[in-house]
Design a protein around this motif. Structure first.
Motif, PDB file in Angstrom:
ATOM      1  N   LEU A 179     -37.189   6.479  13.222  1.00  0.00           N
ATOM      2  CA  LEU A 179     -36.352   6.867  13.655  1.00  0.00           C
ATOM      3  C   LEU A 179     -36.498   5.820  14.903  1.00  0.00           C
ATOM      4  CD1 LEU A 179     -38.166  10.820  13.623  1.00  0.00           C
ATOM      5  CD2 LEU A 179     -35.779  10.061  12.207  1.00  0.00           C
ATOM      6  N   ASP A 183     -41.122   5.407  14.605  1.00  0.00           N
ATOM      7  CA  ASP A 183     -41.733   6.699  13.684  1.00  0.00           C
ATOM      8  C   ASP A 183     -41.085   6.204  12.771  1.00  0.00           C
ATOM      9  OD1 ASP A 183     -43.998   7.693  15.536  1.00  0.00           O
ATOM     10  OD2 ASP A 183     -42.331   9.178  15.887  1.00  0.00           O
ATOM     11  N   ILE A 184     -42.127   6.047  11.427  1.00  0.00           N
ATOM     12  CA  ILE A 184     -41.438   6.749  10.267  1.00  0.00           C
ATOM     13  C   ILE A 184     -41.448   7.207   9.590  1.00  0.00           C
ATOM     14  CG2 ILE A 184     -42.140   4.810   7.362  1.00  0.00           C
ATOM     15  CD1 ILE A 184     -42.810   2.219   9.346  1.00  0.00           C
ATOM     16  N   VAL A 185     -41.068   7.362   8.582  1.00  0.00           N
ATOM     17  CA  VAL A 185     -40.446   8.724   7.880  1.00  0.00           C
ATOM     18  C   VAL A 185     -39.377   9.237   6.828  1.00  0.00           C
ATOM     19  CG1 VAL A 185     -38.907  11.490   7.974  1.00  0.00           C
ATOM     20  CG2 VAL A 185     -40.172  10.298  10.061  1.00  0.00           C
ATOM     21  N   GLN A 186     -40.781  10.011   5.486  1.00  0.00           N
ATOM     22  CA  GLN A 186     -40.299   9.609   4.295  1.00  0.00           C
ATOM     23  C   GLN A 186     -39.873  11.046   4.206  1.00  0.00           C
ATOM     24  OE1 GLN A 186     -41.107   6.975   1.759  1.00  0.00           O
ATOM     25  NE2 GLN A 186     -39.516   8.864   0.546  1.00  0.00           N
ATOM     26  N   LEU A 187     -38.313  10.900   3.779  1.00  0.00           N
ATOM     27  CA  LEU A 187     -37.689  12.129   2.755  1.00  0.00           C
ATOM     28  C   LEU A 187     -37.440  11.410   1.588  1.00  0.00           C
ATOM     29  CD1 LEU A 187     -34.402  12.067   5.889  1.00  0.00           C
ATOM     30  CD2 LEU A 187     -37.358  12.812   6.081  1.00  0.00           C
ATOM     31  N   GLY A 188     -37.695  13.576   0.748  1.00  0.00           N
ATOM     32  CA  GLY A 188     -37.395  13.961  -0.383  1.00  0.00           C
ATOM     33  C   GLY A 188     -38.188  11.885  -1.244  1.00  0.00           C
ATOM     34  N   ALA A 190     -37.843  10.692  -5.903  1.00  0.00           N
ATOM     35  CA  ALA A 190     -37.702  11.051  -7.178  1.00  0.00           C
ATOM     36  C   ALA A 190     -39.283  11.701  -7.532  1.00  0.00           C
ATOM     37  CB  ALA A 190     -37.491  10.087  -7.853  1.00  0.00           C
ATOM     38  N   GLN A 191     -39.836  11.348  -7.250  1.00  0.00           N
ATOM     39  CA  GLN A 191     -41.480  12.484  -7.431  1.00  0.00           C
ATOM     40  C   GLN A 191     -41.708  13.535  -7.112  1.00  0.00           C
ATOM     41  OE1 GLN A 191     -43.730  11.935  -9.903  1.00  0.00           O
ATOM     42  NE2 GLN A 191     -45.185  10.754  -9.160  1.00  0.00           N
ATOM     43  N   ARG A 192     -40.206  13.996  -6.107  1.00  0.00           N
ATOM     44  CA  ARG A 192     -40.525  15.352  -5.097  1.00  0.00           C
ATOM     45  C   ARG A 192     -39.720  16.245  -5.605  1.00  0.00           C
ATOM     46  NH1 ARG A 192     -44.669  13.882  -3.593  1.00  0.00           N
ATOM     47  NH2 ARG A 192     -45.092  15.590  -3.974  1.00  0.00           N
ATOM     48  N   SER A 196     -38.577  22.352   0.065  1.00  0.00           N
ATOM     49  CA  SER A 196     -38.106  22.347   1.919  1.00  0.00           C
ATOM     50  C   SER A 196     -37.092  21.659   2.013  1.00  0.00           C
ATOM     51  CB  SER A 196     -39.706  21.138   1.942  1.00  0.00           C
ATOM     52  OG  SER A 196     -38.720  20.095   1.593  1.00  0.00           O
ATOM     53  N   ASP A 198     -33.495  20.178   2.693  1.00  0.00           N
ATOM     54  CA  ASP A 198     -32.258  19.105   1.440  1.00  0.00           C
ATOM     55  C   ASP A 198     -32.243  17.718   3.171  1.00  0.00           C
ATOM     56  OD1 ASP A 198     -31.651  17.246   0.201  1.00  0.00           O
ATOM     57  OD2 ASP A 198     -29.550  17.958  -0.096  1.00  0.00           O
ATOM     58  N   LEU A 199     -32.752  17.572   4.054  1.00  0.00           N
ATOM     59  CA  LEU A 199     -32.982  16.373   4.656  1.00  0.00           C
ATOM     60  C   LEU A 199     -32.961  15.600   3.708  1.00  0.00           C
ATOM     61  CD1 LEU A 199     -36.586  16.777   6.554  1.00  0.00           C
ATOM     62  CD2 LEU A 199     -34.535  18.598   7.068  1.00  0.00           C
ATOM     63  N   PHE A 454     -33.345  14.105  15.461  1.00  0.00           N
ATOM     64  CA  PHE A 454     -34.140  13.146  14.728  1.00  0.00           C
ATOM     65  C   PHE A 454     -34.362  12.175  15.933  1.00  0.00           C
ATOM     66  CE2 PHE A 454     -32.761  15.181  10.803  1.00  0.00           C
ATOM     67  CZ  PHE A 454     -32.866  14.633   9.936  1.00  0.00           C
TER      68      PHE A 454
ATOM     69  N   ARG B 193     -25.243  20.844   3.648  1.00  0.00           N
ATOM     70  CA  ARG B 193     -26.195  20.401   2.422  1.00  0.00           C
ATOM     71  C   ARG B 193     -27.502  20.213   3.090  1.00  0.00           C
ATOM     72  NH1 ARG B 193     -25.732  16.968  -2.439  1.00  0.00           N
ATOM     73  NH2 ARG B 193     -23.548  16.774  -2.263  1.00  0.00           N
ATOM     74  N   HIS B 322     -42.241  19.397 -11.031  1.00  0.00           N
ATOM     75  CA  HIS B 322     -41.489  18.263 -11.570  1.00  0.00           C
ATOM     76  C   HIS B 322     -42.732  17.177 -10.954  1.00  0.00           C
ATOM     77  CE1 HIS B 322     -38.117  15.809 -10.726  1.00  0.00           C
ATOM     78  NE2 HIS B 322     -38.527  15.102  -9.397  1.00  0.00           N
ATOM     79  N   LEU B 324     -42.416  12.430 -12.777  1.00  0.00           N
ATOM     80  CA  LEU B 324     -40.533  11.760 -12.867  1.00  0.00           C
ATOM     81  C   LEU B 324     -41.353  11.667 -14.693  1.00  0.00           C
ATOM     82  CD1 LEU B 324     -42.176   8.178 -11.521  1.00  0.00           C
ATOM     83  CD2 LEU B 324     -39.511   9.360 -10.473  1.00  0.00           C
ATOM     84  N   GLY B 376     -48.765  12.452  -8.477  1.00  0.00           N
ATOM     85  CA  GLY B 376     -48.032  12.754  -7.568  1.00  0.00           C
ATOM     86  C   GLY B 376     -46.587  13.344  -6.977  1.00  0.00           C
ATOM     87  N   THR B 378     -45.233  17.555  -7.625  1.00  0.00           N
ATOM     88  CA  THR B 378     -44.534  19.130  -7.050  1.00  0.00           C
ATOM     89  C   THR B 378     -45.295  20.137  -8.081  1.00  0.00           C
ATOM     90  OG1 THR B 378     -42.995  18.886  -6.807  1.00  0.00           O
ATOM     91  CG2 THR B 378     -43.200  18.410  -5.031  1.00  0.00           C
ATOM     92  N   ILE B 403     -39.272  17.126  12.976  1.00  0.00           N
ATOM     93  CA  ILE B 403     -38.057  17.148  12.622  1.00  0.00           C
ATOM     94  C   ILE B 403     -37.518  19.002  11.941  1.00  0.00           C
ATOM     95  CG2 ILE B 403     -36.325  16.405  11.134  1.00  0.00           C
ATOM     96  CD1 ILE B 403     -37.000  13.651  11.867  1.00  0.00           C
ATOM     97  N   TRP B 425     -43.579  24.863   4.959  1.00  0.00           N
ATOM     98  CA  TRP B 425     -43.161  23.360   5.466  1.00  0.00           C
ATOM     99  C   TRP B 425     -44.231  22.445   6.626  1.00  0.00           C
ATOM    100  CZ3 TRP B 425     -37.904  26.288   5.978  1.00  0.00           C
ATOM    101  CH2 TRP B 425     -37.334  26.772   4.776  1.00  0.00           C
TER     102      TRP B 425
END
Lengths: 478, 433
Positions: A179, A183-188, A190-192, A196, A198-199, A454, B193, B322, B324, B376, B378, B403, B425
């Motif tokens: 940002l 700040d470092i932000v992790q969004l989404g 593949a594991q998730r 929440s 859909d950022l 943001f 979205r 969920h 991998l 890892g 959900t 955010i 959240w």
């Protein structure tokens, strides 16, 4: 052409501190070298950055942005600079944060059909890396041999084969974002698959206004077993448009449906890119199918029937990879060939409902004639994404004014037809003025508030997307 | 937003709501006022009043309502979840606004069911390629609001990939028309979205424009019976080779409705496309997995997938996890220890769904949740009769939580929508993790 004011040079102290983060080679402040960064692919707008910083990791991006925040400096993220909306223009002396050194494919997870990349990886390089495993990265912008994946994320890029496979946002599963605060932000990820908001989907297509994506997780798809391509030659662009409607109405879903108009055909055939299209044709339609080999020939035959029923005077079906490449050549080399017609071009990107294509194309032609301009059309017909190219010479100021007027009229026609102002190039600086034509004041307000969530200080790619006051005033408003 | 939860007088809610919309469209359920507006403006008026009064509002389609309790899979709960003051039911908004077969899009009000659209569009050999849990009775507003997808996700994507435009009424009653009716649209930030899958956090969805797809020439479903979960999973993964473009593939366990009788592990695989392409693909699959034990064609194929969708949507304890896909196999022991009624493992994406009978030992799910967390992934669960919900999601970083809070404020300054008052959240409260 719009040349914006030159910015003040970067203070030497700040330059020194930036170098301490990214190294001497990672900071460009010499005015002669900054010229490279004065515009993106839309050369209509030009302005010099106060400096260019080239970090090589998420951590370096974070440190750079923290420093710029402390110094109150605006910044603009830039990939390969192939954008077509002025989105990477460093207005008001912004610092450009380039991603060229962040060009590593960090992970290729074949089993889970995903890849993790840095933003500076070139689009085509990813598919080159995945092809040996029978996988591809589907979105294929026309500039894919040069454009970066980070830029594709910012613009939510499309491409010819997005008719079947969808645009960039469908394939982005996770992002690491820095940002404006650093700040470092992790969004989404593949594991998730959590509940929440859909950022990731919100960030894709935000044109660098929310932050800088420094790591990108992408989904991959199987490489189609086979491909078939045909070329329909028509007397008029309206006939080609009707063939597109006919193909879609019959329930077929080609991988690509691309139209090239008469002006473009003549330009291509007169250039070193000559593709063998008839010079007197009114339009050419490229149709491509892919998938399991069995059954594809039937699809091609049905599409050929649609072309003939719509008045095609000739249908060519590629019998080999070389022939396929030849059929595509007229489409893929079109932009390069237009340089023969005029020194400058302004490419539009409106999208209209597919069924309105014939009438909209006719009106675009009339607008061009009315303003004494040559308009050449090359576009993604299957999803109604038009690319009228207005050809001109920027040294002729009267002609530049006519281009602006024609551009406005074309946009109005597309919106009147139920379309929108941009399908894949983004709003950037160029189309801000049209935003209020497709978004209500309430929606624009909502977009402003989303950006503030943001980027509360408003220093991240200021002056883009929203049809606001000059960016400095905009920043005060936040 | 984030005001203390004050007691709201139900009589006042009822009176004020009846002053906004037709009294006949107002009812009461378990002490909560339920309003069923017919128009967008009525939704707007209701939210304006709610915003003035500071009510907690829950938009609702054909759903089962909010959970009564929330709990942590680590056993720290359960505790009460706040009840809404006003439910806005979208079931009265059932108009199909516009259908353009040639442009392959349809615009509907939020209360239109999935079945209604499938019935309408099938006349033009088109469909909305979504199969969320709940079958054809789910409302499209609910599908978009929850963002839930089904087996077709692997080929056609999630709801977010089908929505071209939305009309949303935000927490202050402002009507926002987002997106449009064209398939490519990058005019501004992608608020479509943001709203899709946000469960009403940013507004009440009142109208949706979907992209439709042409129906394929042929639709076939093939079933291979397997010994157990592990064998079934291995077979399913072995079919995930690039040359096989499947529309959907699920590993099913437990008891399923007709036409999926039986109780063992089964791989169920759907192919759509031309007859020739399907035959070629089946020949290849038979080399890998043997000749299928059962084959379903055309309408019978559709019926199989409708049964899966309905089987996961009825009102029992449902859970979803969920991870991998490559890590899915390692969940076999934890899944086997779960007293599930039925399980559907989405082989290509790693999303698993299951149901349990109410009254079963919910503690058993906590072990599964821990296993998923260890990978890892959900995990989420909800029980209708017990009113218990569990969400095992990672705690957002402070920057991400900030955010989310700002986004909720941007659309719901009064804090009336679920994103502000439900426990989700880490925005209004800490997440349950």
């Amino acid at each position: 052409m719009l040349t914006l004011d030159s910015p003040p040079r970067l203070e030497e102290t700040l330059a020194r501190r930036l170098r301490s983060i990214v190294g001497d080679k990672g900071v460009i402040s010499d005015p002669d070298r900054l010229v490279v960064y004065e515009s993106d692919g839309l050369t209509h707008y030009r302005c010099l950055p106060s400096a260019v910083v080239l970090p090589s990791s998420t951590e370096e991006v974070s440190q750079v942005l923290k420093l710029l925040q402390a110094e109150g400096k605006d910044f603009v993220a830039r990939g390969s600079g192939t954008g077509l909306s002025g989105g990477a223009l460093p207005v008001g002396g912004s610092v450009i944060v380039g991603t060229a050194r962040m060009n590593q494919i960090l992970e290729l997870d074949v089993e889970n059909r995903r890849a993790r990349v840095q933003p500076g990886v070139i689009n085509a390089h990813l598919t080159q890396a995945t092809l040996p495993h029978g996988l591809i990265y589907a979105p294929d912008p026309s500039s894919q041999s040069a454009c970066s994946l980070g830029g594709n994320i910012a613009e939510n890029s499309g491409g010819p084969h997005c008719l079947k496979y969808g645009v960039t946002t469908r394939y982005v599963t996770g992002l690491t974002v820095v940002l404006s605060s650093g700040d470092i932000v992790q969004l989404g990820g593949a594991q998730r698959d959590d509940e929440s908001p859909d950022l990731v989907g919100l960030f894709v297509g935000s044109e660098g206004c929310f932050g800088i994506a420094t790591e990108i997780e992408l989904g991959l798809i199987p490489r189609p077993e086979a491909v078939r391509t045909l070329l329909g030659i028509f007397e008029s662009i309206e006939d080609a448009g009707r063939a597109v409607s006919e193909i879609m109405a019959r329930g077929m879903l080609p991988a690509a449906l691309e139209i090239v108009d008469a002006a473009t055909i003549r330009a291509v055939e007169a250039s070193i890119f000559a593709a063998g299209y008839p010079k007197d044709a009114g339009a050419a339609l490229v149709v491509e199918f892919d998938g399991v080999d069995a059954g594809l020939d039937d699809e091609v035959r049905k599409a050929a029937d649609c072309c003939e029923a719509s008045g095609a005077r000739e249908v060519r079906i590629a019998a080999s990879g070389e022939e396929r490449a030849a059929l595509w050549a007229g489409r893929k080399k079109a932009f390069g060939a237009m340089g023969r017609l005029a020194p400058d071009l302004l490419v539009q990107d409106a999208t209209v409902p597919r069924t309105r294509l014939p009438e909209v194309l006719k009106e675009i032609g009339e607008i061009g004639k009315r303003h004494g301009l040559l308009v050449a059309n090359v576009f993604h017909a299957g999803d109604g994404n038009l690319h009228p190219n207005l050809l001109f010479d920027r040294r002729d100021l009267a002609e530049v004014e006519r281009v602006e007027a024609a551009s406005n009229e074309i946009m109005a026609v597309c919106i009147e037809a139920g379309g929108t102002i941009t399908g894949e190039h983004g709003v950037g600086l160029d189309k801000r003025r049209y935003m209020s034509l497709v978004c209500s004041d309430e929606v624009l307000d909502a977009m402003r508030r989303v950006k503030e969530a943001f980027d509360p200080s408003g220093r991240c790619n200021p002056g883009k997307v929203l049809p606001d006051l000059p960016h400095t005033d905009n920043r005060e408003a936040t | 937003m984030n005001q203390p939860l004050l007691e709201t007088d139900p009589t006042r809610v009822l009176d004020r709501v009846a002053g906004v919309i037709d009294r006949a469209a107002v009812s009461e359920s378990d002490g909560v006022t339920v309003a069923a507006p017919q128009t967008e403006m009525e939704v707007s008026d209701l939210l304006s009043v709610a915003s003035e009064e500071g009510w907690k509002v829950l938009p609702q389609g054909a759903s089962i309502g909010p959970p009564k309790y929330r709990a942590s899979p680590r056993g720290e709960g359960p505790r009460f979840s706040p009840a809404p003051d006003l439910v806005i039911s979208l079931l009265g908004m059932t108009e199909i606004v516009d259908y353009q077969p040639a442009d392959q899009n349809v615009t509907v009000r939020a209360g239109v069911t999935l079945g209604a659209i499938q019935s309408l569009s099938s006349r033009e050999q088109q469909w909305l390629a979504l199969d969320p849990p709940g079958g054809n009775e789910v409302t499209l507003g609910g599908v978009v609001s929850t963002g839930l997808s089904g087996p077709l996700r692997s080929q056609y994507g999630r709801p977010r990939d089908h929505v071209l435009g939305l009309t949303v009424v935000d927490g202050g009653g402002r009507v926002l028309s987002l997106g449009g009716r064209v398939v490519k649209n990058v005019a501004g930030f992608d608020l479509v979205r943001l709203a899709t899958g946000s469960r009403g956090a940013f507004g009440v969805i009142t109208e949706i424009t979907f992209r439709l797809h042409p129906r394929a020439e042929a639709d076939r479903t093939f079933v291979w019976h397997q010994g157990d979960l592990g064998e079934g999973w291995d077979l399913g993964r072995s079919l995930m080779v690039p040359r096989v473009p499947v529309a959907a593939v699920e590993l099913l366990l437990g008891r399923w409705p007709s036409p999926l009788e039986g109780n063992g592990a089964r791989i169920v695989l759907r192919l759509t496309g031309s007859e020739a392409a399907i035959q070629r693909t089946v020949d290849f699959l038979s080399e890998v997995a043997g000749v299928p034990d059962e084959t379903f064609v055309a309408e019978a194929s559709e019926a199989v997938w409708l049964a899966i969708s309905e089987g996961l949507g009825d009102r029992r304890v449902t859970f979803r996890l969920h991870t991998l896909p490559s890590r899915g196999r390692s969940l076999a022991p934890a899944l086997a220890a779960t007293p599930f009624e039925r399980l559907a493992l989405h082989v290509s994406t790693g999303t698993f769904r299951g149901t349990m009978a109410d009254g079963e030992d919910l503690e058993a799910l906590f072990g599964l949740a821990e296993s998923v967390r260890g990978l890892g992934g959900t995990f989420g669960m909800r029980g209708v009769e017990s009113g218990l919900a569990i969400a095992s999601e990672p705690e957002p970083s402070p920057a991400k939580a900030r955010i989310l809070r700002q986004l909720i404020r941007a659309f719901d300054g009064s804090g009336v929508l679920p994103g502000a008052w439900q426990e989700r959240w880490g925005a209004s409260v800490s997440p349950l993790a």
